[in-house]
Design a protein around this motif. Structure first.
Motif, PDB file in Angstrom:
ATOM      1  N   ARG A  42       0.831  -1.205   0.000  1.00 13.31           N
ATOM      2  CA  ARG A  42       0.000   0.000   0.000  1.00 13.31           C
ATOM      3  C   ARG A  42       0.865   1.254   0.000  1.00 13.31           C
ATOM      4  O   ARG A  42       0.615   2.192  -0.744  1.00 13.31           O
ATOM      5  N   GLU A  43       1.869   1.242   0.844  1.00 13.97           N
ATOM      6  CA  GLU A  43       2.731   2.419   0.959  1.00 13.97           C
ATOM      7  C   GLU A  43       3.421   2.712  -0.372  1.00 13.97           C
ATOM      8  O   GLU A  43       3.541   3.860  -0.778  1.00 13.97           O
ATOM      9  N   GLU A  44       3.847   1.673  -1.053  1.00 13.88           N
ATOM     10  CA  GLU A  44       4.466   1.877  -2.364  1.00 13.88           C
ATOM     11  C   GLU A  44       3.456   2.482  -3.339  1.00 13.88           C
ATOM     12  O   GLU A  44       3.798   3.376  -4.120  1.00 13.88           O
ATOM     13  N   ALA A  45       2.220   2.027  -3.301  1.00 13.73           N
ATOM     14  CA  ALA A  45       1.176   2.569  -4.182  1.00 13.73           C
ATOM     15  C   ALA A  45       0.998   4.057  -3.939  1.00 13.73           C
ATOM     16  O   ALA A  45       0.927   4.845  -4.895  1.00 13.73           O
ATOM     17  N   TYR A  46       0.937   4.453  -2.684  1.00 11.59           N
ATOM     18  CA  TYR A  46       0.738   5.858  -2.358  1.00 11.59           C
ATOM     19  C   TYR A  46       1.956   6.698  -2.759  1.00 11.59           C
ATOM     20  O   TYR A  46       1.809   7.797  -3.302  1.00 11.59           O
ATOM     21  N   GLN A  47       3.143   6.189  -2.480  1.00 14.73           N
ATOM     22  CA  GLN A  47       4.367   6.924  -2.810  1.00 14.73           C
ATOM     23  C   GLN A  47       4.523   7.089  -4.319  1.00 14.73           C
ATOM     24  O   GLN A  47       4.853   8.167  -4.807  1.00 14.73           O
ATOM     25  N   GLY A  64      -6.937  -2.581  -1.676  1.00 11.64           N
ATOM     26  CA  GLY A  64      -8.082  -3.369  -1.246  1.00 11.64           C
ATOM     27  C   GLY A  64      -8.810  -2.752  -0.071  1.00 11.64           C
ATOM     28  O   GLY A  64      -9.952  -3.120   0.213  1.00 11.64           O
ATOM     29  N   LYS A  65      -8.178  -1.826   0.624  1.00 10.58           N
ATOM     30  CA  LYS A  65      -8.847  -1.140   1.736  1.00 10.58           C
ATOM     31  C   LYS A  65      -9.860  -0.114   1.253  1.00 10.58           C
ATOM     32  O   LYS A  65     -10.726   0.305   2.001  1.00 10.58           O
ATOM     33  N   ASP A  66      -9.726   0.310  -0.001  1.00 13.95           N
ATOM     34  CA  ASP A  66     -10.688   1.258  -0.572  1.00 13.95           C
ATOM     35  C   ASP A  66     -11.945   0.504  -0.979  1.00 13.95           C
ATOM     36  O   ASP A  66     -11.877  -0.643  -1.427  1.00 13.95           O
ATOM     37  N   ILE A  68     -15.171  -0.678  -3.131  1.00 12.90           N
ATOM     38  CA  ILE A  68     -15.348  -0.950  -4.551  1.00 12.90           C
ATOM     39  C   ILE A  68     -15.914   0.279  -5.242  1.00 12.90           C
ATOM     40  O   ILE A  68     -15.487   0.639  -6.344  1.00 12.90           O
ATOM     41  N   ALA A  69     -16.852   0.956  -4.597  1.00 12.72           N
ATOM     42  CA  ALA A  69     -17.449   2.160  -5.181  1.00 12.72           C
ATOM     43  C   ALA A  69     -16.389   3.236  -5.405  1.00 12.72           C
ATOM     44  O   ALA A  69     -16.353   3.867  -6.468  1.00 12.72           O
ATOM     45  N   TYR A  70     -15.513   3.452  -4.428  1.00 15.01           N
ATOM     46  CA  TYR A  70     -14.465   4.463  -4.566  1.00 15.01           C
ATOM     47  C   TYR A  70     -13.482   4.084  -5.669  1.00 15.01           C
ATOM     48  O   TYR A  70     -13.101   4.926  -6.484  1.00 15.01           O
ATOM     49  N   ARG A  71     -13.085   2.818  -5.717  1.00 13.13           N
ATOM     50  CA  ARG A  71     -12.170   2.371  -6.761  1.00 13.13           C
ATOM     51  C   ARG A  71     -12.788   2.546  -8.148  1.00 13.13           C
ATOM     52  O   ARG A  71     -12.135   3.054  -9.062  1.00 13.13           O
ATOM     53  N   THR A  72     -14.042   2.166  -8.281  1.00 15.20           N
ATOM     54  CA  THR A  72     -14.728   2.301  -9.573  1.00 15.20           C
ATOM     55  C   THR A  72     -14.827   3.756  -9.977  1.00 15.20           C
ATOM     56  O   THR A  72     -14.550   4.115 -11.125  1.00 15.20           O
ATOM     57  N   GLU A  73     -15.233   4.615  -9.043  1.00 14.86           N
ATOM     58  CA  GLU A  73     -15.365   6.044  -9.324  1.00 14.86           C
ATOM     59  C   GLU A  73     -14.020   6.646  -9.724  1.00 14.86           C
ATOM     60  O   GLU A  73     -13.926   7.427 -10.670  1.00 14.86           O
TER      61      GLU A  73
END
Length: 76
Positions: A42-47, A64-66, A68-73
């Motif tokens: 996760r940290e790598e994704a954010y960085q 995966g902590k986000d 599904i609605a937020y990821r789709t949007e």
């Protein structure tokens, strides 16, 4: 900490520049650049998203902590 070193390398300026260079070299289809980069944490994704955004490539780290609605949007 070996993990801290690895994260620093994975989101390093050199790696980000390499990603941008290869994207420009290979190009993309359509009017705007869109893509997914799969990373190991996760940290790598954010960085990585932060580093790309600083260079004018709008990016968001999604995990995966986000919801599904937020990821789709966000992807839309």
């Amino acid at each position: 900490q070996e993990d801290a070193f690895n994260l620093k390398y994975l989101a390093s300026n050199e790696r980000v520049e390499h990603i941008i260079k290869k994207t420009n070299y290979y190009g993309y289809s359509g009017d705007a650049l869109k893509g997914l980069i799969f990373v190991s944490s996760r940290e790598e994704a954010y960085q990585l998203a932060n580093q790309l955004s600083k260079r004018g490539i709008s990016s968001v780290g999604l995990t995966g902590k986000d919801s599904i609605a937020y990821r789709t949007e966000t992807i839309q």
